[in-house]
Design a protein around this motif. Sequence first.
Motif, PDB file in Angstrom:
ATOM      1  N   GLU A 109       0.798  -1.224   0.000  1.00 32.84           N
ATOM      2  CA  GLU A 109       0.000   0.000   0.000  1.00 32.84           C
ATOM      3  C   GLU A 109       0.841   1.289   0.000  1.00 32.84           C
ATOM      4  O   GLU A 109       0.322   2.377  -0.204  1.00 32.84           O
ATOM      5  CB  GLU A 109      -0.982   0.012   1.184  1.00 32.84           C
ATOM      6  CG  GLU A 109      -0.322   0.004   2.557  1.00 32.84           C
ATOM      7  CD  GLU A 109      -0.003  -1.375   3.085  1.00 32.84           C
ATOM      8  OE1 GLU A 109       0.410  -1.467   4.257  1.00 32.84           O
ATOM      9  OE2 GLU A 109      -0.123  -2.378   2.354  1.00 32.84           O
ATOM     10  N   ARG A 110       2.164   1.163   0.201  1.00 31.75           N
ATOM     11  CA  ARG A 110       3.045   2.338   0.177  1.00 31.75           C
ATOM     12  C   ARG A 110       3.534   2.604  -1.232  1.00 31.75           C
ATOM     13  O   ARG A 110       3.810   1.696  -1.990  1.00 31.75           O
ATOM     14  CB  ARG A 110       4.278   2.107   1.060  1.00 31.75           C
ATOM     15  CG  ARG A 110       3.972   2.197   2.539  1.00 31.75           C
ATOM     16  CD  ARG A 110       5.230   2.108   3.382  1.00 31.75           C
ATOM     17  NE  ARG A 110       6.196   3.112   2.981  1.00 31.75           N
ATOM     18  CZ  ARG A 110       7.512   2.938   3.055  1.00 31.75           C
ATOM     19  NH1 ARG A 110       8.007   1.815   3.504  1.00 31.75           N
ATOM     20  NH2 ARG A 110       8.327   3.891   2.694  1.00 31.75           N
ATOM     21  N   GLU A 111       3.664   3.876  -1.572  1.00 29.25           N
ATOM     22  CA  GLU A 111       4.229   4.218  -2.879  1.00 29.25           C
ATOM     23  C   GLU A 111       5.709   3.927  -2.886  1.00 29.25           C
ATOM     24  O   GLU A 111       6.376   4.055  -1.895  1.00 29.25           O
ATOM     25  CB  GLU A 111       3.993   5.698  -3.183  1.00 29.25           C
ATOM     26  CG  GLU A 111       2.543   6.018  -3.456  1.00 29.25           C
ATOM     27  CD  GLU A 111       2.371   7.444  -3.918  1.00 29.25           C
ATOM     28  OE1 GLU A 111       3.311   8.028  -4.469  1.00 29.25           O
ATOM     29  OE2 GLU A 111       1.273   7.970  -3.707  1.00 29.25           O
TER      30      GLU A 111
END
Length: 111
Positions: A109-111
Amino acid sequence: DDIDRAYFAVFDGHGGVDAANYSATHLHVNVGLHEDIVKNPAEALKCSFQKTDEMFLFKAKREKLRSGTTGVSALIVGNKLHIAWLGDSQVMLVQQGKAVTLMEPHKPERE
């Protein structure tokens, strides 16, 4: 040279052990042979992770391997600690009985 160094790494294979074993066999060699190991250990770690990945991808394509790995390494140079990681592996430093956050692990979910 007269600088003390220590290297530690842990790899967690996904979909098999091929990528983890390959990384355990080659990453430290790539770090040790990197031209910036003396003047810029952090850059040597970063580039060596990339090089090891490229080397394994070539082997995986040739041999039709389908595994991957996460990994984390610690390089101690003199009194400095350098950490590099890939995937959701983590390093925990405990100082005087308290955990010190050194990194934010990679998450989908992290860029």
